[in-house]
Design a protein around this motif. Structure first.
Motif, PDB file in Angstrom:
ATOM      1  N   ALA A 107       0.905  -1.054   0.085  1.00  0.00           N
ATOM      2  CA  ALA A 107      -0.125   0.110   0.078  1.00  0.00           C
ATOM      3  C   ALA A 107       0.963   1.339   0.162  1.00  0.00           C
ATOM      4  O   ALA A 107       1.973   1.109  -0.814  1.00  0.00           O
ATOM      5  CB  ALA A 107      -0.858  -0.185   1.183  1.00  0.00           C
ATOM      6  N   ASN A 108       0.662   2.268   0.698  1.00  0.00           N
ATOM      7  CA  ASN A 108       1.350   3.460   0.738  1.00  0.00           C
ATOM      8  C   ASN A 108       2.542   3.504   1.678  1.00  0.00           C
ATOM      9  O   ASN A 108       3.325   4.360   1.850  1.00  0.00           O
ATOM     10  CB  ASN A 108       0.589   4.577   1.113  1.00  0.00           C
ATOM     11  CG  ASN A 108       0.075   4.629   2.666  1.00  0.00           C
ATOM     12  OD1 ASN A 108       0.125   3.775   3.268  1.00  0.00           O
ATOM     13  ND2 ASN A 108      -0.115   5.853   3.056  1.00  0.00           N
ATOM     14  N   LYS A 109       2.955   2.314   2.296  1.00  0.00           N
ATOM     15  CA  LYS A 109       4.244   2.160   3.022  1.00  0.00           C
ATOM     16  C   LYS A 109       5.129   1.129   2.421  1.00  0.00           C
ATOM     17  O   LYS A 109       4.710   0.309   1.782  1.00  0.00           O
ATOM     18  CB  LYS A 109       3.973   1.740   4.663  1.00  0.00           C
ATOM     19  CG  LYS A 109       3.333   2.800   5.133  1.00  0.00           C
ATOM     20  CD  LYS A 109       2.050   2.026   5.928  1.00  0.00           C
ATOM     21  CE  LYS A 109       0.941   3.145   6.017  1.00  0.00           C
ATOM     22  NZ  LYS A 109      -0.299   2.715   5.928  1.00  0.00           N
ATOM     23  N   ILE A 110       6.422   1.605   2.262  1.00  0.00           N
ATOM     24  CA  ILE A 110       7.284   0.553   2.116  1.00  0.00           C
ATOM     25  C   ILE A 110       8.344   0.251   3.219  1.00  0.00           C
ATOM     26  O   ILE A 110       8.748   1.130   3.951  1.00  0.00           O
ATOM     27  CB  ILE A 110       8.231   0.877   0.940  1.00  0.00           C
ATOM     28  CG1 ILE A 110       9.514  -0.085   0.573  1.00  0.00           C
ATOM     29  CG2 ILE A 110       9.032   2.477   1.060  1.00  0.00           C
ATOM     30  CD1 ILE A 110       9.989   0.003  -0.967  1.00  0.00           C
ATOM     31  N   GLY A 111       8.299  -0.882   3.494  1.00  0.00           N
ATOM     32  CA  GLY A 111       9.182  -1.308   4.606  1.00  0.00           C
ATOM     33  C   GLY A 111      10.152  -2.558   4.417  1.00  0.00           C
ATOM     34  O   GLY A 111       9.470  -3.600   3.759  1.00  0.00           O
ATOM     35  N   ILE A 112      11.199  -2.597   5.119  1.00  0.00           N
ATOM     36  CA  ILE A 112      12.207  -3.735   5.059  1.00  0.00           C
ATOM     37  C   ILE A 112      12.626  -4.048   6.423  1.00  0.00           C
ATOM     38  O   ILE A 112      13.039  -3.231   7.144  1.00  0.00           O
ATOM     39  CB  ILE A 112      13.496  -3.638   4.188  1.00  0.00           C
ATOM     40  CG1 ILE A 112      12.943  -2.818   2.627  1.00  0.00           C
ATOM     41  CG2 ILE A 112      14.165  -4.494   3.881  1.00  0.00           C
ATOM     42  CD1 ILE A 112      13.894  -2.573   1.807  1.00  0.00           C
ATOM     43  N   GLY A 113      12.454  -5.375   6.592  1.00  0.00           N
ATOM     44  CA  GLY A 113      12.685  -5.665   7.969  1.00  0.00           C
ATOM     45  C   GLY A 113      13.707  -7.179   7.839  1.00  0.00           C
ATOM     46  O   GLY A 113      13.588  -7.749   7.103  1.00  0.00           O
ATOM     47  N   VAL A 114      14.516  -7.200   9.056  1.00  0.00           N
ATOM     48  CA  VAL A 114      15.273  -8.659   9.260  1.00  0.00           C
ATOM     49  C   VAL A 114      14.769  -9.074  10.549  1.00  0.00           C
ATOM     50  O   VAL A 114      14.818  -8.564  11.620  1.00  0.00           O
ATOM     51  CB  VAL A 114      16.850  -8.112   9.523  1.00  0.00           C
ATOM     52  CG1 VAL A 114      17.512  -9.208   9.749  1.00  0.00           C
ATOM     53  CG2 VAL A 114      17.399  -7.489   8.018  1.00  0.00           C
ATOM     54  N   VAL A 115      14.507 -10.318  10.505  1.00  0.00           N
ATOM     55  CA  VAL A 115      13.945 -11.096  11.973  1.00  0.00           C
ATOM     56  C   VAL A 115      14.713 -12.394  12.061  1.00  0.00           C
ATOM     57  O   VAL A 115      14.941 -12.987  10.984  1.00  0.00           O
ATOM     58  CB  VAL A 115      12.428 -11.240  11.787  1.00  0.00           C
ATOM     59  CG1 VAL A 115      11.780  -9.995  11.774  1.00  0.00           C
ATOM     60  CG2 VAL A 115      12.022 -12.264  10.914  1.00  0.00           C
ATOM     61  N   SER A 116      14.526 -13.047  13.146  1.00  0.00           N
ATOM     62  CA  SER A 116      15.013 -14.225  13.268  1.00  0.00           C
ATOM     63  C   SER A 116      13.600 -15.238  13.589  1.00  0.00           C
ATOM     64  O   SER A 116      12.673 -14.702  13.751  1.00  0.00           O
ATOM     65  CB  SER A 116      15.933 -14.212  14.823  1.00  0.00           C
ATOM     66  OG  SER A 116      15.128 -14.140  15.888  1.00  0.00           O
ATOM     67  N   LEU A 117      13.861 -16.669  13.670  1.00  0.00           N
ATOM     68  CA  LEU A 117      13.001 -17.366  13.597  1.00  0.00           C
ATOM     69  C   LEU A 117      12.465 -17.115  14.976  1.00  0.00           C
ATOM     70  O   LEU A 117      10.968 -17.589  15.062  1.00  0.00           O
ATOM     71  CB  LEU A 117      13.344 -18.709  13.155  1.00  0.00           C
ATOM     72  CG  LEU A 117      12.299 -19.941  13.254  1.00  0.00           C
ATOM     73  CD1 LEU A 117      11.366 -19.412  12.229  1.00  0.00           C
ATOM     74  CD2 LEU A 117      13.120 -21.293  13.026  1.00  0.00           C
ATOM     75  N   SER A 118      12.941 -16.776  15.923  1.00  0.00           N
ATOM     76  CA  SER A 118      12.559 -16.548  17.254  1.00  0.00           C
ATOM     77  C   SER A 118      11.576 -15.610  17.411  1.00  0.00           C
ATOM     78  O   SER A 118      11.454 -15.235  18.524  1.00  0.00           O
ATOM     79  CB  SER A 118      13.814 -16.870  18.351  1.00  0.00           C
ATOM     80  OG  SER A 118      14.303 -15.528  18.231  1.00  0.00           O
ATOM     81  N   GLY A 119      11.529 -14.623  16.306  1.00  0.00           N
ATOM     82  CA  GLY A 119      10.582 -13.619  16.439  1.00  0.00           C
ATOM     83  C   GLY A 119      11.308 -12.334  16.767  1.00  0.00           C
ATOM     84  O   GLY A 119      10.733 -11.179  17.028  1.00  0.00           O
TER      85      GLY A 119
END
Lengths: 101, 381
Positions: free
Chosen positions: B24-36
């Motif tokens: 939609a009107n946001k662009i986001g990039i994230g890095v996560v681990s499997l533990s959350g």
């Protein structure tokens, strides 16, 4: 780097509006990544705009044909914008930077 | 707009994923681990002038410009190199075509450049999984409310089933479009500004209340209030604040009603609110009252997690990846329509003991008698 041509209208079954350009990435691998990335999305209105891409070595050639100028313009500009982003990504994270954090 | 703090010093064990969101009107990039654990989650919002919504073409342009800087920030903040990632995840849909294509294409290129598998993610399912991971809600009835979606969802036999939904526009769309009538600012979001103005409302104006079985309808209410607003404001019969207050009360009451009915159907006591409208504190308060009357708990998150972000895509993609699911390049398309119940939530079938990283700071587990409202969401320093 890129050359576009707009040949005059002909009776080619309605596909009168065409545009061709070619980009030389100077690297077969980079050109191939860009080709594979962009080839996944098909044109949304195949009865109005056709897009063909050809990969030869480090050169990526793109051919557009449309039944109306506005369709050509919309597809072409969206495609080139996306190609710009993908090119930037390849330049940033391409082979040269591999293994380097 | 905002991003979560990133403890680059303490590296979590287990696989990491990069997630790209641009539906939609946001662009986001994230890095996560499997533990959350969220290592980084920067995003940028396309904010239009008051009175205007966001259009696909301009929104895609915005995303094209911001993708690379966000990607650099996401990796730097997380303190990782591409080689540390297990997979690259992106939003397949639902959403707006042009904007969706930006993350899809970028994810493909990165997958090829870094030789990492791709995972296509359903945006709605990602909201649910992010909400579950952040709050620790195990098997709640989920109210998913945003600018593009309004659904009441519960998990059953491998899928998130839709128990009720809007039959026309989303609740967030109704609020956003009313904000345009009043020419409220779209910064940080129209819904936020309606919420603030509604706090000053004193007079309740009767609006249509449209619940049809388990479904809701908002477009008639919007038409009604659009007409009423101009008329009543002209005659000084009410204030913009009264209208915002009345609209919120009506819309949210409808949502609480269908959520409560879904709880009865599922014999569930817990509710999780996700999606952009989910950070509305009045909605949380109304839902909390209903939950406490039924002896249940309300789980909600703040704007960092309930508004579209890259981490939710990364986390959900990583759940699928950990269960052996990846998306071949040729199939890494995007689609404007992609229903929540189309996804086989394989990770729910054989649940993993990974929910150890509950973000207590972001959690609004509002069960008891916390009389004063401001939600117990504390933004950590």
């Amino acid at each position: 780097m890129a050359a576009a041509s707009f040949p005059p209208a002909s009776s080619s079954g309605g596909w009168d509006f065409t545009c061709n350009f070619e980009v030389d990435y100077g690297s077969e691998e980079q050109a191939s990544i860009i080709y594979k990335t962009l080839a996944v999305d098909k044109e949304l209105q195949p009865d109005k705009v056709k897009r063909e891409m050809t990969l030869s070595g480090s050169k990526l050639a793109v051919h557009f044909a449309a039944v109306e100028a506005r369709f050509l313009r919309a597809s072409f500009s969206a495609f080139v914008d996306l190609m710009g982003l993908v090119t930037k990504l390849v330049e940033e994270y391409g082979v040269a930077k591999e293994g380097h954090s | 707009m905002s991003s979560s703090p990133s403890p680059a010093s303490r590296r979590p064990t287990g696989p990491l994923a990069l997630g790209l969101e641009s539906s939609a009107n946001k662009i986001g990039i994230g890095v996560v681990s499997l533990s959350g654990e969220i290592l980084s989650n920067p995003r940028h919002t396309y904010v239009t002038p008051p009175g205007h919504g966001f259009l696909p073409r301009e929104t895609a342009q915005h995303h094209l410009v911001h993708l690379l800087p966000l990607l650099r920030a996401a990796l730097a903040e997380a303190g990782i190199a591409p080689s540390d990632l297990a997979c690259v995840c992106y939003t397949k849909g639902p959403g707006m075509g042009g904007p969706l294509q930006v993350a899809a294409a970028a994810a493909r290129a990165l997958s090829l450049l870094w030789s990492k598998p791709l995972v296509a993610v359903n945006h709605c399912v990602a909201h649910i999984e992010m909400g579950r991971a952040v709050t620790g809600a195990v098997d709640p009835v989920v109210l998913y409310v945003s600018g593009g979606n309004t659904q009441v969802i519960a998990y059953s036999e491998g899928r998130y089933r839709i128990f009720g939904e809007t039959i026309d526009i989303a609740v967030g769309n109704c609020l956003d479009r009313f904000a345009r009538v009043l020419e409220l600012s779209n910064d940080p979001s129209p819904g936020y500004n309606i919420e603030q103005l509604a706090k000053k409302g004193e007079k309740f104006i009767d609006l249509p209340y449209v619940v049809k079985g388990m479904d809701v309808s908002f477009s008639g209410i919007l038409s009604f209030i659009e007409a009423t607003a101009i008329e009543k404001l002209k005659n000084n019969e009410c204030t913009p604040a009264d209208l915002c207050y009345s609209l919120q009360e009506t819309l949210f009451a409808m949502l609480v009603e269908i959520t409560e009915r879904a709880m009865a159907h599922c014999d569930s006591k817990d509710v999780l609110i996700v999606g952009g409208v989910g950070c509305n504190e009045r909605l949380q308060e109304m839902m909390r009252i209903m939950c406490s009357e039924r002896g249940g708990r309300l789980f909600a998150t703040d704007d960092r997690y309930c508004i579209d972000n890259g981490a939710m895509i990364a986390y959900t993609g990583l759940l699928a990846y950990a269960h052996g699911e990846t998306t071949p390049l040729e199939e890494s398309t995007f689609t404007q329509r992609f229903r929540t119940d189309e996804v086989h939530a394989i990770w729910r079938e054989k649940e993993m003991p990974v929910m150890t990283n509950i973000h207590t700071d972001a959690m609004a587990e509002v069960s008891k008698d916390e009389a004063s409202m401001p939600t117990p969401i504390i933004v950590d320093s």
